[in-house]
Scaffold this motif. Structure first.
Motif, PDB file in Angstrom:
ATOM      1  N   VAL A  18     -33.392  16.924   8.258  1.00  8.07           N
ATOM      2  CA  VAL A  18     -32.329  17.640   7.626  1.00  8.07           C
ATOM      3  C   VAL A  18     -32.139  17.027   6.096  1.00  8.07           C
ATOM      4  O   VAL A  18     -31.900  17.920   5.174  1.00  8.07           O
ATOM      5  CB  VAL A  18     -31.048  17.437   8.394  1.00  8.07           C
ATOM      6  CG1 VAL A  18     -29.815  17.923   7.797  1.00  8.07           C
ATOM      7  CG2 VAL A  18     -31.176  18.034   9.983  1.00  8.07           C
ATOM      8  N   ALA A  19     -32.131  15.861   6.228  1.00  7.99           N
ATOM      9  CA  ALA A  19     -32.062  15.437   4.649  1.00  7.99           C
ATOM     10  C   ALA A  19     -33.159  15.829   3.588  1.00  7.99           C
ATOM     11  O   ALA A  19     -32.724  16.023   2.468  1.00  7.99           O
ATOM     12  CB  ALA A  19     -32.190  13.775   4.652  1.00  7.99           C
ATOM     13  N   LEU A  20     -34.403  15.972   4.214  1.00  8.69           N
ATOM     14  CA  LEU A  20     -35.390  16.634   3.556  1.00  8.69           C
ATOM     15  C   LEU A  20     -34.853  18.126   3.065  1.00  8.69           C
ATOM     16  O   LEU A  20     -35.332  18.492   2.013  1.00  8.69           O
ATOM     17  CB  LEU A  20     -36.763  16.315   4.115  1.00  8.69           C
ATOM     18  CG  LEU A  20     -37.119  15.135   4.315  1.00  8.69           C
ATOM     19  CD1 LEU A  20     -38.784  15.001   5.304  1.00  8.69           C
ATOM     20  CD2 LEU A  20     -37.617  14.410   2.879  1.00  8.69           C
ATOM     21  N   ALA A  24     -34.713  19.922  -0.497  1.00 10.00           N
ATOM     22  CA  ALA A  24     -35.531  20.900  -1.056  1.00 10.00           C
ATOM     23  C   ALA A  24     -34.424  22.019  -1.543  1.00 10.00           C
ATOM     24  O   ALA A  24     -34.581  22.629  -2.611  1.00 10.00           O
ATOM     25  CB  ALA A  24     -36.203  21.342   0.196  1.00 10.00           C
ATOM     26  N   GLY A  25     -33.282  22.077  -0.698  1.00  5.44           N
ATOM     27  CA  GLY A  25     -32.117  23.107  -1.560  1.00  5.44           C
ATOM     28  C   GLY A  25     -31.526  22.650  -2.780  1.00  5.44           C
ATOM     29  O   GLY A  25     -31.148  23.612  -3.442  1.00  5.44           O
ATOM     30  N   ARG A  26     -31.388  21.330  -2.973  1.00  2.75           N
ATOM     31  CA  ARG A  26     -30.450  20.909  -3.846  1.00  2.75           C
ATOM     32  C   ARG A  26     -31.419  20.714  -5.161  1.00  2.75           C
ATOM     33  O   ARG A  26     -30.793  21.249  -6.487  1.00  2.75           O
ATOM     34  CB  ARG A  26     -29.840  19.589  -3.592  1.00  2.75           C
ATOM     35  CG  ARG A  26     -28.952  19.044  -4.514  1.00  2.75           C
ATOM     36  CD  ARG A  26     -27.814  19.672  -4.748  1.00  2.75           C
ATOM     37  NE  ARG A  26     -26.777  19.236  -6.009  1.00  2.75           N
ATOM     38  CZ  ARG A  26     -25.910  18.423  -5.474  1.00  2.75           C
ATOM     39  NH1 ARG A  26     -25.656  18.178  -4.247  1.00  2.75           N
ATOM     40  NH2 ARG A  26     -24.991  17.892  -6.399  1.00  2.75           N
ATOM     41  N   TYR A  27     -32.501  20.394  -5.132  1.00  2.55           N
ATOM     42  CA  TYR A  27     -33.396  19.935  -6.378  1.00  2.55           C
ATOM     43  C   TYR A  27     -34.467  20.990  -6.450  1.00  2.55           C
ATOM     44  O   TYR A  27     -35.124  20.874  -7.530  1.00  2.55           O
ATOM     45  CB  TYR A  27     -33.657  18.507  -6.135  1.00  2.55           C
ATOM     46  CG  TYR A  27     -32.572  17.578  -6.364  1.00  2.55           C
ATOM     47  CD1 TYR A  27     -31.740  17.400  -7.371  1.00  2.55           C
ATOM     48  CD2 TYR A  27     -32.092  16.850  -4.853  1.00  2.55           C
ATOM     49  CE1 TYR A  27     -30.692  16.361  -7.391  1.00  2.55           C
ATOM     50  CE2 TYR A  27     -31.286  16.075  -4.984  1.00  2.55           C
ATOM     51  CZ  TYR A  27     -30.261  15.787  -6.112  1.00  2.55           C
ATOM     52  OH  TYR A  27     -29.372  15.059  -6.084  1.00  2.55           O
ATOM     53  N   GLY A  32     -33.564  29.271   1.452  1.00  3.51           N
ATOM     54  CA  GLY A  32     -33.338  29.298   3.028  1.00  3.51           C
ATOM     55  C   GLY A  32     -33.349  30.500   3.670  1.00  3.51           C
ATOM     56  O   GLY A  32     -33.582  30.759   4.878  1.00  3.51           O
ATOM     57  N   LYS A  33     -32.930  31.610   2.833  1.00  2.00           N
ATOM     58  CA  LYS A  33     -32.987  32.877   3.509  1.00  2.00           C
ATOM     59  C   LYS A  33     -34.313  33.311   3.762  1.00  2.00           C
ATOM     60  O   LYS A  33     -34.580  33.998   4.828  1.00  2.00           O
ATOM     61  CB  LYS A  33     -32.053  33.835   2.565  1.00  2.00           C
ATOM     62  CG  LYS A  33     -31.955  35.222   3.055  1.00  2.00           C
ATOM     63  CD  LYS A  33     -30.964  35.972   2.450  1.00  2.00           C
ATOM     64  CE  LYS A  33     -30.761  37.494   2.915  1.00  2.00           C
ATOM     65  NZ  LYS A  33     -29.626  38.006   2.262  1.00  2.00           N
ATOM     66  N   HIS A  34     -35.226  33.218   3.040  1.00  2.00           N
ATOM     67  CA  HIS A  34     -36.585  33.591   3.227  1.00  2.00           C
ATOM     68  C   HIS A  34     -37.055  32.880   4.508  1.00  2.00           C
ATOM     69  O   HIS A  34     -37.884  33.526   5.320  1.00  2.00           O
ATOM     70  CB  HIS A  34     -37.489  33.424   2.154  1.00  2.00           C
ATOM     71  CG  HIS A  34     -37.185  34.151   0.982  1.00  2.00           C
ATOM     72  ND1 HIS A  34     -37.129  33.609  -0.461  1.00  2.00           N
ATOM     73  CD2 HIS A  34     -36.940  35.564   1.015  1.00  2.00           C
ATOM     74  CE1 HIS A  34     -36.701  34.735  -1.259  1.00  2.00           C
ATOM     75  NE2 HIS A  34     -36.652  35.740  -0.600  1.00  2.00           N
ATOM     76  N   ILE A  35     -36.912  31.442   4.411  1.00  2.00           N
ATOM     77  CA  ILE A  35     -37.476  30.765   5.697  1.00  2.00           C
ATOM     78  C   ILE A  35     -36.489  31.193   6.884  1.00  2.00           C
ATOM     79  O   ILE A  35     -37.202  31.383   7.951  1.00  2.00           O
ATOM     80  CB  ILE A  35     -37.095  29.221   5.515  1.00  2.00           C
ATOM     81  CG1 ILE A  35     -38.053  28.837   4.232  1.00  2.00           C
ATOM     82  CG2 ILE A  35     -37.505  28.376   6.525  1.00  2.00           C
ATOM     83  CD1 ILE A  35     -37.574  27.141   3.714  1.00  2.00           C
ATOM     84  N   GLY A 203     -30.334  21.486   6.389  1.00  2.00           N
ATOM     85  CA  GLY A 203     -30.082  20.577   5.063  1.00  2.00           C
ATOM     86  C   GLY A 203     -30.089  21.644   3.914  1.00  2.00           C
ATOM     87  O   GLY A 203     -29.280  21.291   2.906  1.00  2.00           O
ATOM     88  N   MET A 204     -30.663  22.762   4.044  1.00  2.00           N
ATOM     89  CA  MET A 204     -30.818  23.591   2.709  1.00  2.00           C
ATOM     90  C   MET A 204     -29.403  24.281   2.600  1.00  2.00           C
ATOM     91  O   MET A 204     -28.948  24.507   1.625  1.00  2.00           O
ATOM     92  CB  MET A 204     -32.023  24.549   2.935  1.00  2.00           C
ATOM     93  CG  MET A 204     -33.378  24.074   2.530  1.00  2.00           C
ATOM     94  SD  MET A 204     -34.637  25.393   3.010  1.00  2.00           S
ATOM     95  CE  MET A 204     -35.921  24.460   3.550  1.00  2.00           C
ATOM     96  N   SER A 205     -28.999  24.756   3.584  1.00  2.00           N
ATOM     97  CA  SER A 205     -27.760  25.527   3.910  1.00  2.00           C
ATOM     98  C   SER A 205     -26.660  24.578   3.327  1.00  2.00           C
ATOM     99  O   SER A 205     -25.526  25.016   2.710  1.00  2.00           O
ATOM    100  CB  SER A 205     -27.446  25.992   5.110  1.00  2.00           C
ATOM    101  OG  SER A 205     -28.612  26.968   5.492  1.00  2.00           O
ATOM    102  N   ILE A 206     -26.494  23.398   3.671  1.00  2.00           N
ATOM    103  CA  ILE A 206     -25.449  22.477   3.634  1.00  2.00           C
ATOM    104  C   ILE A 206     -25.688  21.916   1.933  1.00  2.00           C
ATOM    105  O   ILE A 206     -24.585  21.140   1.478  1.00  2.00           O
ATOM    106  CB  ILE A 206     -25.073  21.230   4.229  1.00  2.00           C
ATOM    107  CG1 ILE A 206     -26.300  20.442   4.253  1.00  2.00           C
ATOM    108  CG2 ILE A 206     -24.929  21.845   5.716  1.00  2.00           C
ATOM    109  CD1 ILE A 206     -26.236  19.250   5.290  1.00  2.00           C
TER     110      ILE A 206
END
Length: 305
Positions: A18-20, A24-27, A32-35, A203-206
Protein backbone atom coordinates in the motif's frame (compact mmCIF):
# COMPACT_ATOMS: atom_id res chain seq x y z
CA UNK A 1 0.45 -14.23 21.59
CA UNK A 2 2.70 -16.31 19.30
CA UNK A 3 -0.16 -16.83 16.82
CA UNK A 4 -0.99 -13.13 16.85
CA UNK A 5 2.66 -12.24 16.20
CA UNK A 6 2.87 -14.75 13.34
CA UNK A 7 -0.28 -13.29 11.83
CA UNK A 8 1.09 -9.76 12.18
CA UNK A 9 4.28 -10.75 10.34
CA UNK A 10 2.19 -12.28 7.54
CA UNK A 11 0.32 -8.99 7.05
CA UNK A 12 3.31 -6.64 6.97
CA UNK A 13 3.92 -7.07 3.19
CA UNK A 14 0.36 -5.89 2.52
CA UNK A 15 1.00 -2.56 4.21
CA UNK A 16 4.36 -2.15 2.48
CA UNK A 17 2.59 -2.66 -0.86
CA UNK A 18 0.00 0.00 0.00
CA UNK A 19 2.84 2.39 0.86
CA UNK A 20 4.50 1.70 -2.50
CA UNK A 21 1.20 2.49 -4.21
CA UNK A 22 1.03 5.78 -2.33
CA UNK A 23 4.54 6.67 -3.53
CA UNK A 24 3.60 5.76 -7.12
CA UNK A 25 0.47 7.91 -7.01
CA UNK A 26 2.04 10.85 -5.20
CA UNK A 27 5.43 11.13 -6.90
CA UNK A 28 5.25 9.11 -10.13
CA UNK A 29 1.75 10.27 -11.19
CA UNK A 30 0.63 6.70 -11.89
CA UNK A 31 -3.02 6.52 -12.96
CA UNK A 32 -5.09 4.35 -10.64
CA UNK A 33 -8.03 4.41 -13.06
CA UNK A 34 -6.12 2.56 -15.79
CA UNK A 35 -4.95 -0.07 -13.32
CA UNK A 36 -8.52 -0.40 -12.03
CA UNK A 37 -9.73 -1.34 -15.51
CA UNK A 38 -6.90 -3.86 -15.87
CA UNK A 39 -7.81 -5.42 -12.53
CA UNK A 40 -11.54 -5.62 -13.14
CA UNK A 41 -11.52 -6.91 -16.71
CA UNK A 42 -8.37 -9.05 -16.93
CA UNK A 43 -6.64 -9.92 -13.65
CA UNK A 44 -9.63 -10.70 -11.40
CA UNK A 45 -11.43 -12.94 -13.96
CA UNK A 46 -8.17 -14.85 -14.44
CA UNK A 47 -7.82 -15.45 -10.70
CA UNK A 48 -11.45 -16.58 -10.44
CA UNK A 49 -11.04 -18.96 -13.37
CA UNK A 50 -7.84 -20.58 -12.12
CA UNK A 51 -9.18 -20.83 -8.55
CA UNK A 52 -12.34 -22.68 -9.59
CA UNK A 53 -10.40 -24.91 -11.97
CA UNK A 54 -8.15 -26.03 -9.10
CA UNK A 55 -10.94 -26.71 -6.60
CA UNK A 56 -12.42 -30.20 -6.02
CA UNK A 57 -16.00 -29.46 -7.05
CA UNK A 58 -19.19 -31.20 -5.96
CA UNK A 59 -22.77 -29.95 -5.77
CA UNK A 60 -22.30 -29.17 -2.08
CA UNK A 61 -19.09 -27.25 -2.71
CA UNK A 62 -20.54 -25.41 -5.71
CA UNK A 63 -23.34 -24.13 -3.48
CA UNK A 64 -20.89 -22.45 -1.07
CA UNK A 65 -20.16 -19.41 -3.27
CA UNK A 66 -23.90 -18.96 -3.73
CA UNK A 67 -24.39 -19.08 0.04
CA UNK A 68 -21.74 -16.43 0.66
CA UNK A 69 -23.12 -14.41 -2.25
CA UNK A 70 -26.57 -14.47 -0.61
CA UNK A 71 -25.19 -13.33 2.75
CA UNK A 72 -23.30 -10.45 1.10
CA UNK A 73 -26.35 -9.38 -0.91
CA UNK A 74 -28.67 -9.30 2.11
CA UNK A 75 -26.21 -7.19 4.10
CA UNK A 76 -25.55 -4.89 1.16
CA UNK A 77 -29.20 -4.16 0.46
CA UNK A 78 -30.02 -3.58 4.13
CA UNK A 79 -27.19 -1.07 4.57
CA UNK A 80 -27.94 0.56 1.21
CA UNK A 81 -31.43 1.44 2.41
CA UNK A 82 -29.91 3.12 5.47
CA UNK A 83 -27.20 4.85 3.43
CA UNK A 84 -29.71 6.48 1.07
CA UNK A 85 -31.32 8.14 4.07
CA UNK A 86 -28.20 9.41 5.86
CA UNK A 87 -25.68 10.09 3.08
CA UNK A 88 -26.30 13.06 0.80
CA UNK A 89 -22.90 13.47 -0.83
CA UNK A 90 -23.32 10.83 -3.55
CA UNK A 91 -21.38 8.14 -1.69
CA UNK A 92 -24.39 5.98 -0.69
CA UNK A 93 -24.02 3.73 -3.75
CA UNK A 94 -20.56 2.62 -2.55
CA UNK A 95 -21.88 1.40 0.83
CA UNK A 96 -23.21 -1.94 -0.54
CA UNK A 97 -19.74 -2.81 -1.87
CA UNK A 98 -18.09 -1.66 1.34
CA UNK A 99 -20.34 -3.80 3.54
CA UNK A 100 -21.02 -6.86 1.39
CA UNK A 101 -17.52 -7.45 0.11
CA UNK A 102 -14.27 -8.10 1.93
CA UNK A 103 -10.57 -8.22 1.22
CA UNK A 104 -10.85 -11.99 1.07
CA UNK A 105 -8.11 -12.35 -1.52
CA UNK A 106 -5.16 -10.06 -0.86
CA UNK A 107 -5.81 -10.03 2.90
CA UNK A 108 -7.74 -13.20 3.66
CA UNK A 109 -5.73 -15.80 1.73
CA UNK A 110 -2.50 -15.40 3.76
CA UNK A 111 -4.54 -15.56 6.98
CA UNK A 112 -6.44 -18.66 5.81
CA UNK A 113 -3.20 -20.40 4.90
CA UNK A 114 -1.76 -19.58 8.32
CA UNK A 115 -4.84 -20.85 10.17
CA UNK A 116 -6.14 -23.74 8.07
CA UNK A 117 -3.22 -25.05 6.00
CA UNK A 118 -3.34 -26.00 2.32
CA UNK A 119 -6.49 -28.15 2.56
CA UNK A 120 -8.47 -25.53 4.45
CA UNK A 121 -7.20 -22.83 2.11
CA UNK A 122 -8.77 -24.56 -0.92
CA UNK A 123 -12.17 -24.59 0.80
CA UNK A 124 -11.75 -20.97 1.84
CA UNK A 125 -11.03 -19.96 -1.77
CA UNK A 126 -14.24 -21.63 -2.95
CA UNK A 127 -16.22 -19.67 -0.34
CA UNK A 128 -14.31 -16.53 -1.29
CA UNK A 129 -15.66 -16.75 -4.82
CA UNK A 130 -19.09 -15.79 -3.46
CA UNK A 131 -17.67 -12.40 -2.51
CA UNK A 132 -16.10 -12.03 -5.96
CA UNK A 133 -19.44 -12.85 -7.61
CA UNK A 134 -21.15 -10.28 -5.39
CA UNK A 135 -18.62 -7.59 -6.30
CA UNK A 136 -19.00 -8.35 -10.01
CA UNK A 137 -22.80 -8.37 -10.05
CA UNK A 138 -24.97 -6.88 -7.30
CA UNK A 139 -22.21 -4.73 -5.79
CA UNK A 140 -21.13 -3.30 -9.13
CA UNK A 141 -24.74 -2.74 -10.21
CA UNK A 142 -25.64 -0.76 -7.08
CA UNK A 143 -22.45 1.29 -7.36
CA UNK A 144 -23.14 2.03 -11.02
CA UNK A 145 -26.72 3.05 -10.23
CA UNK A 146 -25.25 6.01 -8.38
CA UNK A 147 -23.90 7.31 -11.70
CA UNK A 148 -25.84 5.62 -14.53
CA UNK A 149 -29.48 4.81 -15.30
CA UNK A 150 -30.93 1.30 -15.02
CA UNK A 151 -30.24 0.26 -18.61
CA UNK A 152 -26.64 1.47 -18.60
CA UNK A 153 -25.98 -0.08 -15.18
CA UNK A 154 -27.25 -3.49 -16.29
CA UNK A 155 -25.20 -3.26 -19.48
CA UNK A 156 -22.04 -2.56 -17.48
CA UNK A 157 -22.71 -5.55 -15.23
CA UNK A 158 -23.28 -7.78 -18.29
CA UNK A 159 -19.86 -6.74 -19.60
CA UNK A 160 -18.02 -7.87 -16.46
CA UNK A 161 -16.07 -11.06 -17.27
CA UNK A 162 -15.68 -12.49 -13.74
CA UNK A 163 -19.15 -14.07 -13.75
CA UNK A 164 -18.48 -15.73 -17.10
CA UNK A 165 -15.05 -16.87 -15.90
CA UNK A 166 -16.68 -18.57 -12.90
CA UNK A 167 -19.32 -20.34 -15.01
CA UNK A 168 -16.78 -21.45 -17.61
CA UNK A 169 -14.45 -22.84 -14.94
CA UNK A 170 -17.27 -24.78 -13.25
CA UNK A 171 -18.25 -26.34 -16.58
CA UNK A 172 -14.66 -27.27 -17.50
CA UNK A 173 -13.86 -28.57 -14.01
CA UNK A 174 -16.92 -30.81 -13.90
CA UNK A 175 -16.01 -32.02 -17.40
CA UNK A 176 -12.59 -33.11 -16.07
CA UNK A 177 -10.80 -30.59 -18.29
CA UNK A 178 -7.79 -28.99 -16.62
CA UNK A 179 -5.64 -25.97 -17.44
CA UNK A 180 -2.80 -27.01 -19.81
CA UNK A 181 0.56 -27.11 -18.07
CA UNK A 182 1.99 -24.48 -20.39
CA UNK A 183 -0.49 -21.91 -19.06
CA UNK A 184 -0.10 -22.65 -15.33
CA UNK A 185 2.85 -20.22 -14.86
CA UNK A 186 0.75 -17.51 -16.51
CA UNK A 187 -2.10 -17.93 -14.02
CA UNK A 188 0.38 -18.08 -11.13
CA UNK A 189 1.82 -14.73 -12.26
CA UNK A 190 -1.66 -13.22 -12.58
CA UNK A 191 -2.43 -14.25 -8.99
CA UNK A 192 0.69 -12.38 -7.91
CA UNK A 193 -0.39 -9.34 -9.91
CA UNK A 194 -3.83 -9.58 -8.29
CA UNK A 195 -2.36 -9.14 -4.82
CA UNK A 196 0.25 -6.51 -5.68
CA UNK A 197 -1.90 -4.27 -7.90
CA UNK A 198 -4.96 -4.64 -5.68
CA UNK A 199 -3.13 -3.29 -2.64
CA UNK A 200 -1.14 -0.66 -4.55
CA UNK A 201 -4.28 0.90 -5.98
CA UNK A 202 -5.38 1.69 -2.42
CA UNK A 203 -2.18 3.63 -1.88
CA UNK A 204 -2.56 5.42 -5.21
CA UNK A 205 -6.11 6.47 -4.37
CA UNK A 206 -5.28 7.84 -0.92
CA UNK A 207 -2.28 9.81 -2.22
CA UNK A 208 -4.60 12.75 -2.91
CA UNK A 209 -7.11 12.04 -0.12
CA UNK A 210 -7.55 14.81 2.42
CA UNK A 211 -8.03 12.92 5.69
CA UNK A 212 -8.65 9.23 5.96
CA UNK A 213 -12.03 9.44 7.64
CA UNK A 214 -13.75 11.80 5.19
CA UNK A 215 -17.52 11.60 5.71
CA UNK A 216 -17.93 10.28 9.26
CA UNK A 217 -21.40 8.89 8.52
CA UNK A 218 -20.05 6.86 5.60
CA UNK A 219 -17.11 5.59 7.62
CA UNK A 220 -19.26 4.68 10.63
CA UNK A 221 -21.86 2.83 8.55
CA UNK A 222 -19.18 0.95 6.63
CA UNK A 223 -17.39 -0.07 9.84
CA UNK A 224 -20.63 -1.25 11.45
CA UNK A 225 -21.65 -3.30 8.44
CA UNK A 226 -18.24 -4.87 7.93
CA UNK A 227 -17.09 -5.51 11.50
CA UNK A 228 -20.39 -5.99 13.36
CA UNK A 229 -23.23 -7.05 11.03
CA UNK A 230 -21.20 -9.42 8.81
CA UNK A 231 -19.58 -11.36 11.69
CA UNK A 232 -22.93 -11.60 13.52
CA UNK A 233 -24.55 -13.11 10.43
CA UNK A 234 -21.66 -15.59 10.08
CA UNK A 235 -21.95 -16.62 13.73
CA UNK A 236 -25.73 -17.12 13.41
CA UNK A 237 -25.13 -19.34 10.37
CA UNK A 238 -22.43 -21.26 12.25
CA UNK A 239 -24.69 -21.93 15.24
CA UNK A 240 -27.78 -22.73 13.16
CA UNK A 241 -26.00 -25.14 10.86
CA UNK A 242 -23.96 -26.88 13.55
CA UNK A 243 -26.86 -27.32 16.00
CA UNK A 244 -29.91 -27.67 13.71
CA UNK A 245 -29.25 -28.13 9.98
CA UNK A 246 -26.03 -30.15 10.02
CA UNK A 247 -25.20 -29.48 6.37
CA UNK A 248 -21.57 -28.38 6.65
CA UNK A 249 -18.66 -29.16 8.91
CA UNK A 250 -16.43 -27.00 11.07
CA UNK A 251 -14.07 -26.14 8.20
CA UNK A 252 -16.84 -24.40 6.25
CA UNK A 253 -18.06 -22.51 9.32
CA UNK A 254 -14.54 -21.26 9.99
CA UNK A 255 -14.01 -20.26 6.37
CA UNK A 256 -17.24 -18.21 6.27
CA UNK A 257 -16.36 -16.60 9.59
CA UNK A 258 -12.92 -15.58 8.33
CA UNK A 259 -14.52 -14.05 5.24
CA UNK A 260 -16.84 -12.06 7.50
CA UNK A 261 -14.02 -10.40 9.49
CA UNK A 262 -11.78 -9.33 6.61
CA UNK A 263 -11.50 -5.56 5.98
CA UNK A 264 -13.34 -3.84 3.14
CA UNK A 265 -12.23 -5.15 -0.25
CA UNK A 266 -9.59 -3.29 -2.22
CA UNK A 267 -11.82 -3.93 -5.24
CA UNK A 268 -14.20 -1.39 -3.73
CA UNK A 269 -11.59 1.23 -4.56
CA UNK A 270 -11.09 -0.35 -7.99
CA UNK A 271 -14.80 -0.08 -8.83
CA UNK A 272 -15.24 3.36 -7.24
CA UNK A 273 -12.27 4.62 -9.25
CA UNK A 274 -13.53 3.06 -12.47
CA UNK A 275 -17.00 4.61 -12.00
CA UNK A 276 -15.60 7.86 -10.58
CA UNK A 277 -17.99 7.53 -7.62
CA UNK A 278 -16.42 8.82 -4.36
CA UNK A 279 -13.08 7.02 -4.96
CA UNK A 280 -11.25 9.04 -2.28
CA UNK A 281 -13.88 8.26 0.35
CA UNK A 282 -13.74 4.59 -0.61
CA UNK A 283 -9.94 4.53 -0.51
CA UNK A 284 -9.73 6.22 2.89
CA UNK A 285 -12.32 3.91 4.44
CA UNK A 286 -10.68 0.81 2.95
CA UNK A 287 -7.35 1.91 4.35
CA UNK A 288 -8.82 2.54 7.82
CA UNK A 289 -10.51 -0.87 7.90
CA UNK A 290 -7.29 -2.51 6.73
CA UNK A 291 -5.36 -0.88 9.58
CA UNK A 292 -8.11 -1.73 12.07
CA UNK A 293 -8.13 -5.37 10.91
CA UNK A 294 -4.51 -5.74 11.96
CA UNK A 295 -5.75 -5.84 15.57
CA UNK A 296 -9.36 -6.88 15.00
CA UNK A 297 -8.68 -10.15 13.15
CA UNK A 298 -6.30 -11.68 15.73
CA UNK A 299 -8.75 -10.80 18.52
CA UNK A 300 -11.77 -12.24 16.72
CA UNK A 301 -9.88 -15.37 15.75
CA UNK A 302 -8.78 -15.96 19.34
CA UNK A 303 -12.40 -15.58 20.54
CA UNK A 304 -14.16 -17.62 17.83
CA UNK A 305 -11.66 -20.11 16.43
Amino acid sequence: MAAALALFLKLIPLYVTVALGWVAGRYLEVSGKHIAGLMLYIVTPSVVFSGVMAAPLSLEVIFLPLLVFGFATVLALAHFMVARRVLTDGSASIIPLSVGSGNTGYFGVPVALLLFGEEGLALYIVCMLGVTLFESSVGFYLAARGRYDLRESLWRVARLPSVYAFLAAVFLNLSNISIPDVFIPLFDNLRGAYSILGMMIIGMSISSFRGLVGNLKFTGLAFFGKFVAWPLLAIVFWRLDSQVLGIYGLAVHQAVFLISITPIAANTVVIATLLDTSPRQAAGTVMLTTLFALVYIPVMISLAL
